[in-house]
Design a protein around this motif. Structure first.
Motif, PDB file in Angstrom:
ATOM      1  N   THR A 144      10.176  14.483  12.347  1.00 32.96           N
ATOM      2  CA  THR A 144       9.574  15.800  12.175  1.00 32.96           C
ATOM      3  C   THR A 144       8.860  16.223  13.448  1.00 32.96           C
ATOM      4  OG1 THR A 144       9.186  15.313   9.837  1.00 32.96           O
ATOM      5  CG2 THR A 144       8.009  17.182  10.754  1.00 32.96           C
ATOM      6  N   TRP A 145       9.107  17.454  13.865  1.00 36.03           N
ATOM      7  CA  TRP A 145       8.373  18.051  14.992  1.00 36.03           C
ATOM      8  C   TRP A 145       7.220  18.853  14.395  1.00 36.03           C
ATOM      9  CZ3 TRP A 145      10.188  16.153  19.445  1.00 36.03           C
ATOM     10  CH2 TRP A 145      11.532  15.789  19.528  1.00 36.03           C
ATOM     11  N   ASP A 146       5.991  18.464  14.712  1.00 31.78           N
ATOM     12  CA  ASP A 146       4.836  19.085  14.076  1.00 31.78           C
ATOM     13  C   ASP A 146       4.397  20.358  14.788  1.00 31.78           C
ATOM     14  OD1 ASP A 146       4.924  16.959  12.436  1.00 31.78           O
ATOM     15  OD2 ASP A 146       3.118  15.974  13.181  1.00 31.78           O
ATOM     16  N   ASP A 147       4.450  21.470  14.070  1.00 29.52           N
ATOM     17  CA  ASP A 147       3.862  22.747  14.516  1.00 29.52           C
ATOM     18  C   ASP A 147       4.290  23.157  15.918  1.00 29.52           C
ATOM     19  OD1 ASP A 147       2.473  22.853  12.113  1.00 29.52           O
ATOM     20  OD2 ASP A 147       0.841  21.647  12.941  1.00 29.52           O
ATOM     21  N   MET A 148       5.570  23.055  16.213  1.00 32.32           N
ATOM     22  CA  MET A 148       6.080  23.484  17.507  1.00 32.32           C
ATOM     23  C   MET A 148       7.064  24.628  17.325  1.00 32.32           C
ATOM     24  SD  MET A 148       6.560  20.157  19.923  1.00 32.32           S
ATOM     25  CE  MET A 148       6.576  18.660  18.972  1.00 32.32           C
ATOM     26  N   MET A 149       7.132  25.485  18.329  1.00 35.13           N
ATOM     27  CA  MET A 149       8.058  26.620  18.295  1.00 35.13           C
ATOM     28  C   MET A 149       9.443  26.134  18.727  1.00 35.13           C
ATOM     29  SD  MET A 149       5.530  29.506  19.968  1.00 35.13           S
ATOM     30  CE  MET A 149       6.859  30.715  20.035  1.00 35.13           C
ATOM     31  N   ILE A 150      10.218  25.640  17.741  1.00 34.81           N
ATOM     32  CA  ILE A 150      11.535  25.094  18.030  1.00 34.81           C
ATOM     33  C   ILE A 150      12.562  26.218  18.032  1.00 34.81           C
ATOM     34  CG2 ILE A 150      13.332  23.528  17.210  1.00 34.81           C
ATOM     35  CD1 ILE A 150      11.136  21.837  15.960  1.00 34.81           C
ATOM     36  N   GLU A 151      13.279  26.324  19.140  1.00 32.10           N
ATOM     37  CA  GLU A 151      14.295  27.368  19.260  1.00 32.10           C
ATOM     38  C   GLU A 151      15.689  26.841  18.925  1.00 32.10           C
ATOM     39  OE1 GLU A 151      14.072  29.460  22.924  1.00 32.10           O
ATOM     40  OE2 GLU A 151      11.946  29.943  22.707  1.00 32.10           O
ATOM     41  N   HIS A 152      15.910  25.540  19.141  1.00 27.54           N
ATOM     42  CA  HIS A 152      17.217  24.947  18.835  1.00 27.54           C
ATOM     43  C   HIS A 152      17.020  23.463  18.592  1.00 27.54           C
ATOM     44  CE1 HIS A 152      21.522  24.310  18.799  1.00 27.54           C
ATOM     45  NE2 HIS A 152      21.380  23.357  19.706  1.00 27.54           N
ATOM     46  N   SER A 153      17.689  22.931  17.565  1.00 32.49           N
ATOM     47  CA  SER A 153      17.518  21.526  17.225  1.00 32.49           C
ATOM     48  C   SER A 153      18.823  20.948  16.692  1.00 32.49           C
ATOM     49  CB  SER A 153      16.415  21.356  16.170  1.00 32.49           C
ATOM     50  OG  SER A 153      16.274  20.002  15.797  1.00 32.49           O
ATOM     51  N   THR A 154      19.137  19.717  17.101  1.00 36.22           N
ATOM     52  CA  THR A 154      20.310  18.999  16.602  1.00 36.22           C
ATOM     53  C   THR A 154      19.896  17.584  16.224  1.00 36.22           C
ATOM     54  OG1 THR A 154      20.954  18.268  18.827  1.00 36.22           O
ATOM     55  CG2 THR A 154      21.935  20.325  18.003  1.00 36.22           C
ATOM     56  N   THR A 155      20.583  17.018  15.226  1.00 38.77           N
ATOM     57  CA  THR A 155      20.275  15.663  14.765  1.00 38.77           C
ATOM     58  C   THR A 155      21.558  14.847  14.686  1.00 38.77           C
ATOM     59  OG1 THR A 155      18.377  16.422  13.466  1.00 38.77           O
ATOM     60  CG2 THR A 155      19.279  14.268  12.902  1.00 38.77           C
ATOM     61  N   VAL A 156      21.496  13.616  15.208  1.00 45.96           N
ATOM     62  CA  VAL A 156      22.639  12.704  15.181  1.00 45.96           C
ATOM     63  C   VAL A 156      22.207  11.397  14.529  1.00 45.96           C
ATOM     64  CG1 VAL A 156      24.308  11.406  16.567  1.00 45.96           C
ATOM     65  CG2 VAL A 156      23.651  13.719  17.263  1.00 45.96           C
ATOM     66  N   ASP A 157      22.992  10.898  13.576  1.00 49.10           N
ATOM     67  CA  ASP A 157      22.728   9.623  12.906  1.00 49.10           C
ATOM     68  C   ASP A 157      23.753   8.580  13.338  1.00 49.10           C
ATOM     69  OD1 ASP A 157      20.905  11.178  11.626  1.00 49.10           O
ATOM     70  OD2 ASP A 157      21.822  11.045   9.639  1.00 49.10           O
ATOM     71  N   VAL A 158      23.279   7.372  13.618  1.00 50.29           N
ATOM     72  CA  VAL A 158      24.170   6.261  13.970  1.00 50.29           C
ATOM     73  C   VAL A 158      23.835   5.085  13.061  1.00 50.29           C
ATOM     74  CG1 VAL A 158      24.895   4.635  15.747  1.00 50.29           C
ATOM     75  CG2 VAL A 158      24.363   7.003  16.378  1.00 50.29           C
ATOM     76  N   THR A 159      24.832   4.591  12.316  1.00 50.00           N
ATOM     77  CA  THR A 159      24.640   3.456  11.417  1.00 50.00           C
ATOM     78  C   THR A 159      25.037   2.163  12.125  1.00 50.00           C
ATOM     79  OG1 THR A 159      25.098   4.837   9.478  1.00 50.00           O
ATOM     80  CG2 THR A 159      25.247   2.452   9.193  1.00 50.00           C
ATOM     81  N   HIS A 160      24.160   1.166  12.085  1.00 43.12           N
ATOM     82  CA  HIS A 160      24.390  -0.108  12.758  1.00 43.12           C
ATOM     83  C   HIS A 160      24.920  -1.151  11.775  1.00 43.12           C
ATOM     84  CE1 HIS A 160      22.257   1.630  16.167  1.00 43.12           C
ATOM     85  NE2 HIS A 160      21.274   1.957  15.350  1.00 43.12           N
ATOM     86  N   PRO A 161      25.555  -2.216  12.293  1.00 45.58           N
ATOM     87  CA  PRO A 161      26.126  -3.252  11.414  1.00 45.58           C
ATOM     88  C   PRO A 161      25.110  -3.904  10.484  1.00 45.58           C
ATOM     89  CG  PRO A 161      27.014  -3.470  13.638  1.00 45.58           C
ATOM     90  CD  PRO A 161      25.926  -2.438  13.715  1.00 45.58           C
ATOM     91  N   ASN A 162      23.831  -3.961  10.884  1.00 44.22           N
ATOM     92  CA  ASN A 162      22.814  -4.597  10.039  1.00 44.22           C
ATOM     93  C   ASN A 162      22.269  -3.669   8.963  1.00 44.22           C
ATOM     94  OD1 ASN A 162      21.227  -2.841  11.507  1.00 44.22           O
ATOM     95  ND2 ASN A 162      19.839  -4.406  12.309  1.00 44.22           N
ATOM     96  N   GLY A 163      22.833  -2.452   8.874  1.00 45.04           N
ATOM     97  CA  GLY A 163      22.426  -1.530   7.821  1.00 45.04           C
ATOM     98  C   GLY A 163      21.357  -0.538   8.217  1.00 45.04           C
ATOM     99  N   THR A 164      20.738  -0.723   9.379  1.00 39.34           N
ATOM    100  CA  THR A 164      19.743   0.247   9.832  1.00 39.34           C
ATOM    101  C   THR A 164      20.438   1.484  10.398  1.00 39.34           C
ATOM    102  OG1 THR A 164      19.596  -0.779  12.035  1.00 39.34           O
ATOM    103  CG2 THR A 164      18.031  -1.534  10.351  1.00 39.34           C
ATOM    104  N   ILE A 165      19.715   2.576  10.422  1.00 42.68           N
ATOM    105  CA  ILE A 165      20.248   3.848  10.899  1.00 42.68           C
ATOM    106  C   ILE A 165      19.314   4.405  11.964  1.00 42.68           C
ATOM    107  CG2 ILE A 165      20.900   6.209  10.253  1.00 42.68           C
ATOM    108  CD1 ILE A 165      21.384   5.150   7.411  1.00 42.68           C
ATOM    109  N   THR A 166      19.878   4.784  13.103  1.00 45.31           N
ATOM    110  CA  THR A 166      19.103   5.439  14.150  1.00 45.31           C
ATOM    111  C   THR A 166      19.299   6.946  14.039  1.00 45.31           C
ATOM    112  OG1 THR A 166      19.250   3.563  15.685  1.00 45.31           O
ATOM    113  CG2 THR A 166      18.760   5.723  16.644  1.00 45.31           C
ATOM    114  N   VAL A 167      18.193   7.653  13.905  1.00 46.88           N
ATOM    115  CA  VAL A 167      18.207   9.110  13.821  1.00 46.88           C
ATOM    116  C   VAL A 167      17.628   9.661  15.118  1.00 46.88           C
ATOM    117  CG1 VAL A 167      17.362  11.146  12.586  1.00 46.88           C
ATOM    118  CG2 VAL A 167      17.959   9.066  11.324  1.00 46.88           C
ATOM    119  N   THR A 168      18.415  10.476  15.815  1.00 45.31           N
ATOM    120  CA  THR A 168      17.966  11.097  17.064  1.00 45.31           C
ATOM    121  C   THR A 168      17.994  12.610  16.892  1.00 45.31           C
ATOM    122  OG1 THR A 168      18.857   9.265  18.376  1.00 45.31           O
ATOM    123  CG2 THR A 168      18.357  11.316  19.538  1.00 45.31           C
TER     124      THR A 168
END
Length: 223
Positions: free
Chosen positions: A162-186
């Protein structure tokens, strides 16, 4: 959590005598973040002659006896000593605490009241272990008015960025699932420089109260 464990829980509920499943109060699912302590509560709602309370860990094979409590006192089985302690000791209300939960602790646990003359009465609660790492923040100054921020966090289940109280003009999110079951969210966002003063970036586990914050983004830009 494996499907086999949930199937075991389902079968257990079916074979309990009618009305017995309501005699034991437990929390259906307990969530704890990796390394935290987890308390599993179990209470017999109607007073009965209880001879012993047994806690078991449900596995795909035979259930593992974790700990017992009787009039002679508490006893934690050797494989769980130092890991499991009694939170409440009693023949009507018997709760345990699992210290520093790990992935191996994720399972369903059964508390079984051995009563006379009714026999065993049990309740089951399942422990879900969450993982949360990060966040890490990458800042690129694009021009005098806008900045590109990229925030990554890794966890299980997928964390929320979460971006707190910022004037966001454009945003993208990418998820990567790892072999150990964890997920990296960028999450990458273009924001107005003027909105960065005293603002923060936070991440939160999807099903945990654990919440972590980055340093104020304006300070990071100055570095």
């Amino acid at each position: 959590m494996s499907a086999a464990l949930y199937n075991s829980l389902f079968i257990l509920l079916i074979i309990l005598p009618k009305g017995f499943s309501q005699l034991v109060r437990t929390q259906q699912v307990v969530t704890a973040t990796l390394g935290e302590d987890a308390v599993l509560n179990c209470e017999l709602m109607k007073t009965k002659d209880v001879r012993q309370v047994t806690w078991q860990k449900l596995t795909t094979g035979p259930n593992e006896n974790v700990a017992t409590y009787s009039k002679r006192g508490p006893n934690v089985n050797p494989p769980f000593k130092g890991k499991v302690e009694f939170e409440d000791e009693g023949l009507q209300n018997c709760s345990i605490i699992i210290r520093g939960v790990s992935r191996g602790d994720e399972s369903c646990y059964k508390c079984l009241f051995n009563t006379f003359p009714d026999g065993p009465i049990s309740g089951t609660t399942c422990l879900q272990v969450n993982e949360l790492y990060g966040p890490s923040l990458l800042i690129t100054q694009t021009n005098n008015s806008h900045t590109t921020l990229s925030c990554s966090a890794t966890g299980r289940p997928a964390p929320i960025v979460t971006w707190d109280d910022m004037m966001i003009e454009h945003s993208t999110t990418v998820d990567v699932t790892h072999p150990n079951g964890t997920i990296t969210v960028t999450t990458t966002a273009t924001v107005a420089v003027a909105s960065l003063t005293d603002k923060e970036v936070s991440i939160q586990s999807l099903s945990s109260s654990d919440k972590r914050r980055m340093q104020p983004a304006q300070e990071a830009v100055k570095r």
